[in-house]
Scaffold this motif. Structure first.
Motif, mmCIF file in Angstrom:
data_model
loop_
_atom_site.group_PDB
_atom_site.id
_atom_site.type_symbol
_atom_site.label_atom_id
_atom_site.label_comp_id
_atom_site.label_asym_id
_atom_site.label_seq_id
_atom_site.Cartn_x
_atom_site.Cartn_y
_atom_site.Cartn_z
ATOM 1 N N THR A 32 0.850 -1.197 0.000
ATOM 2 C CA THR A 32 0.000 0.000 0.000
ATOM 3 C C THR A 32 0.884 1.244 0.000
ATOM 4 O O THR A 32 1.858 1.321 0.744
ATOM 5 C CB THR A 32 -0.886 0.011 1.267
ATOM 6 O OG1 THR A 32 -1.536 -1.249 1.363
ATOM 7 C CG2 THR A 32 -1.936 1.102 1.190
ATOM 8 N N VAL A 33 0.529 2.205 -0.846
ATOM 9 C CA VAL A 33 1.391 3.376 -1.039
ATOM 10 C C VAL A 33 0.921 4.605 -0.250
ATOM 11 O O VAL A 33 -0.215 5.064 -0.403
ATOM 12 C CB VAL A 33 1.468 3.750 -2.538
ATOM 13 C CG1 VAL A 33 2.321 5.005 -2.737
ATOM 14 C CG2 VAL A 33 2.035 2.587 -3.353
ATOM 15 N N THR A 34 1.813 5.126 0.581
ATOM 16 C CA THR A 34 1.630 6.438 1.203
ATOM 17 C C THR A 34 2.706 7.346 0.624
ATOM 18 O O THR A 34 3.873 6.965 0.570
ATOM 19 C CB THR A 34 1.787 6.367 2.733
ATOM 20 O OG1 THR A 34 0.772 5.507 3.261
ATOM 21 C CG2 THR A 34 1.643 7.747 3.365
ATOM 22 N N ALA A 35 2.298 8.522 0.155
ATOM 23 C CA ALA A 35 3.260 9.457 -0.439
ATOM 24 C C ALA A 35 3.669 10.493 0.600
ATOM 25 O O ALA A 35 2.821 10.997 1.349
ATOM 26 C CB ALA A 35 2.633 10.135 -1.655
ATOM 27 N N ALA A 49 -0.193 15.052 -5.618
ATOM 28 C CA ALA A 49 0.194 13.709 -5.162
ATOM 29 C C ALA A 49 -1.038 12.884 -4.785
ATOM 30 O O ALA A 49 -1.087 11.673 -5.005
ATOM 31 C CB ALA A 49 1.144 13.808 -3.975
ATOM 32 N N ALA A 50 -2.055 13.571 -4.235
ATOM 33 C CA ALA A 50 -3.284 12.880 -3.817
ATOM 34 C C ALA A 50 -4.061 12.336 -5.009
ATOM 35 O O ALA A 50 -4.866 11.415 -4.877
ATOM 36 C CB ALA A 50 -4.169 13.828 -3.012
ATOM 37 N N ALA A 56 -2.637 5.794 -1.622
ATOM 38 C CA ALA A 56 -3.725 5.652 -0.650
ATOM 39 C C ALA A 56 -3.794 6.827 0.322
ATOM 40 O O ALA A 56 -4.858 7.195 0.809
ATOM 41 C CB ALA A 56 -3.551 4.343 0.125
ATOM 42 N N LYS A 57 -2.636 7.404 0.629
ATOM 43 C CA LYS A 57 -2.588 8.501 1.594
ATOM 44 C C LYS A 57 -1.412 9.402 1.282
ATOM 45 O O LYS A 57 -0.412 8.951 0.737
ATOM 46 C CB LYS A 57 -2.455 7.928 3.020
ATOM 47 C CG LYS A 57 -2.541 8.988 4.124
ATOM 48 C CD LYS A 57 -2.911 8.392 5.476
ATOM 49 C CE LYS A 57 -1.756 7.679 6.157
ATOM 50 N NZ LYS A 57 -2.032 7.296 7.534
ATOM 51 N N ALA A 163 -6.542 10.425 -2.673
ATOM 52 C CA ALA A 163 -5.988 10.066 -1.363
ATOM 53 C C ALA A 163 -6.283 11.138 -0.317
ATOM 54 O O ALA A 163 -6.405 12.323 -0.630
ATOM 55 C CB ALA A 163 -4.486 9.874 -1.501
ATOM 56 N N ALA A 164 -6.382 10.690 0.928
ATOM 57 C CA ALA A 164 -6.532 11.634 2.043
ATOM 58 C C ALA A 164 -5.189 12.299 2.300
ATOM 59 O O ALA A 164 -4.135 11.689 2.135
ATOM 60 C CB ALA A 164 -6.984 10.870 3.286
ATOM 61 N N VAL A 165 -5.232 13.590 2.668
ATOM 62 C CA VAL A 165 -3.998 14.338 2.937
ATOM 63 C C VAL A 165 -3.908 14.633 4.431
ATOM 64 O O VAL A 165 -4.877 15.073 5.043
ATOM 65 C CB VAL A 165 -3.973 15.662 2.131
ATOM 66 C CG1 VAL A 165 -2.714 16.457 2.442
ATOM 67 C CG2 VAL A 165 -4.068 15.382 0.630
#
Length: 311
Positions: A32-35, A49-50, A56-57, A163-165
């Protein structure tokens, strides 16, 4: 158990750089990717990025300390966040290669550099011996630090995600380094690592004036970026940000035109993933012809102007 990956977002001038999109594709194959967006006044970057497909986040660290991606400040920020993540992933760019090893050292793990593919949760392929051999490596550390060779992975979609920020904080300025200034080479041409067509020149072009007079018209006709071999850079024909190869930029354009480049292994390491390789060289035994899709054994000073005239 799902693997959580934290991806370093490389950005410039309020925009996400292409290398990040390739890196997200690789990271999504791991878990799962979080940036992570770090910088100063980076709301626009965080919003972009979102939207990246597969993210995902998004974590945003907005602080003057991160304005110029000084690795001495960014690495501790990443390490502080790694309690919640299994893998830190960065593009194998100048900035990524500056940050990732420091993260690996602070976490006391072995870095896996310039991966070409994801074979399993902790198994990857990467080039060794200037790309002459591909090693399959399995990491045994609890947490991984991985850099990605962008040319080996497709770009993730820049849109389609939502994605949520979330804002995060770090230690801020470590006081170890400060940003003095930068001299950015301005060019109307596409950037080397993201160009669809590249025309590269080698040592055979004699001097800076001849290089410009021969290569520039061809690049102009094709709307191409200009590259060079290390020999051409060392001889002072062009600045070093034109260099393609193991110690320069790794590129994989739709078309790569090598003019007067013999094809040392270190140069081939930087461009052999190009979709179509065209070589113009008067030495029929030049190694470049072994990787070329189209080879022309000719004097470049006759062939290139003739080619320009026909385009």
């Amino acid at each position: 158990m799902m693997t959580n990956t934290l991806v370093w977002v490389e950005h410039e001038g309020g925009a996400v750089k292409d290398a990040t999109l390739h890196t997200v594709t690789a990271a999504a194959q791991i878990g799962t990717v979080t940036a992570l967006v770090a910088g100063q006044g980076v709301d626009a970057v965080a919003a972009a990025a979102a939207q990246i497909a597969g993210v995902a986040k998004v974590l945003v660290a907005d602080d003057a300390a991160y304005a110029h991606a000084l690795p001495e400040n960014v690495a501790p920020l990443v390490v502080g966040l790694m309690a919640g993540y299994d893998v830190f992933v960065a593009p194998a760019t100048t900035t990524g290669k500056n940050i990732a090893p420091r993260v690996a050292a602070l976490l006391d793990v072995a870095q896996v550099s310039e991966i070409l593919s994801v074979e399993g949760p902790k198994t990857f392929t990467r080039p060794i011996y200037a790309g002459n051999a591909i090693a399959t490596v399995e990491a045994s550390d609890a947490k991984l630090v991985v850099t990605v060779r962008a040319t080996a992975f497709d770009k993730a979609g820049a849109t389609g995600g939502s994605a949520a920020v979330e804002a995060v904080g770090g230690a801020g300025d470590a006081g170890l380094s400060s940003f003095v200034g930068s001299e950015i080479a301005k060019s109307e041409r596409p950037e080397l690592t993201s160009a669809k067509i590249i025309v590269s020149g080698g040592r055979a072009l004699k001097d800076a004036e001849t290089f410009a007079a021969t290569i520039t018209p061809l690049a102009d006709k094709l709307g191409a970026a200009i590259g060079a071999s290390r020999a051409a850079v060392d001889a002072g024909y062009v600045p070093n940000d034109y260099q393609v190869g193991q110690t320069g930029k790794i590129v994989a354009p739709e078309a790569y035109i090598a003019v007067g480049i013999s094809g040392a292994i270190q140069h081939l390491a930087g461009m052999k993933d190009s979709k179509i390789i065209v070589a113009i060289n008067k030495d029929e035994d030049a190694p470049i012809f072994q990787v070329a899709d189209v080879g022309l054994v000719a004097d470049l000073f006759e062939a290139v102007p003739e080619l320009v005239g026909k385009l």
